[in-house]
Design a protein around this motif. Sequence first.
Motif, short mmCIF file in Angstrom:
data_model
loop_
_atom_site.label_atom_id
_atom_site.label_comp_id
_atom_site.label_asym_id
_atom_site.label_seq_id
_atom_site.Cartn_x
_atom_site.Cartn_y
_atom_site.Cartn_z
N VAL A 34 -39.66 -58.60 10.09
CA VAL A 34 -39.50 -57.78 8.90
C VAL A 34 -40.02 -56.38 9.22
CG1 VAL A 34 -40.06 -57.50 6.46
CG2 VAL A 34 -39.82 -59.81 7.43
N PHE A 35 -39.19 -55.38 8.97
CA PHE A 35 -39.52 -53.99 9.24
C PHE A 35 -39.45 -53.17 7.97
CE2 PHE A 35 -37.73 -55.74 13.09
CZ PHE A 35 -38.56 -55.25 14.09
N SER A 36 -40.36 -52.21 7.83
CA SER A 36 -40.26 -51.27 6.72
C SER A 36 -39.11 -50.32 7.02
CB SER A 36 -41.57 -50.50 6.55
OG SER A 36 -41.81 -49.68 7.67
N ALA A 37 -38.72 -49.52 6.04
CA ALA A 37 -37.59 -48.61 6.20
C ALA A 37 -37.82 -47.58 7.30
CB ALA A 37 -37.29 -47.91 4.88
N ALA A 87 -36.68 -53.21 3.01
CA ALA A 87 -37.24 -53.80 4.21
C ALA A 87 -36.09 -54.45 4.97
CB ALA A 87 -38.32 -54.83 3.88
N TYR A 88 -36.13 -54.37 6.27
CA TYR A 88 -35.08 -54.88 7.11
C TYR A 88 -35.53 -56.16 7.79
CZ TYR A 88 -33.17 -50.34 6.17
OH TYR A 88 -32.68 -49.24 5.53
N VAL A 89 -34.67 -57.17 7.80
CA VAL A 89 -34.98 -58.47 8.40
C VAL A 89 -34.03 -58.66 9.58
CG1 VAL A 89 -35.09 -60.96 8.02
CG2 VAL A 89 -35.70 -59.38 6.16
N LYS A 90 -34.62 -58.94 10.74
CA LYS A 90 -33.84 -59.08 11.98
C LYS A 90 -34.22 -60.37 12.69
CE LYS A 90 -32.90 -56.78 16.33
NZ LYS A 90 -33.16 -55.59 17.17
#
Length: 71
Positions: free
Chosen positions: A39-42, A24-27
Amino acid sequence: MNELTAVRELSPQDFLLLGVNDLAYVKKASHEGKEVYLVFSADGTQIATMADHDIAFAAVRQNGMEPMSVH
């Protein structure tokens, strides 16, 4: 077929699915004048908004995924 050849033959959709259940990506972003962490999934789908970086990372880990920062 070696691993490099296999990766080169992935379709764009297959490539997007790599890690979809593991990462998961945190921006960091701004929302209504406040700093938030998205928070984004792949695959790029936004799955949460958190008020704190550490809480965002903890939530990702609690859901069995590895968090990655995006700048």
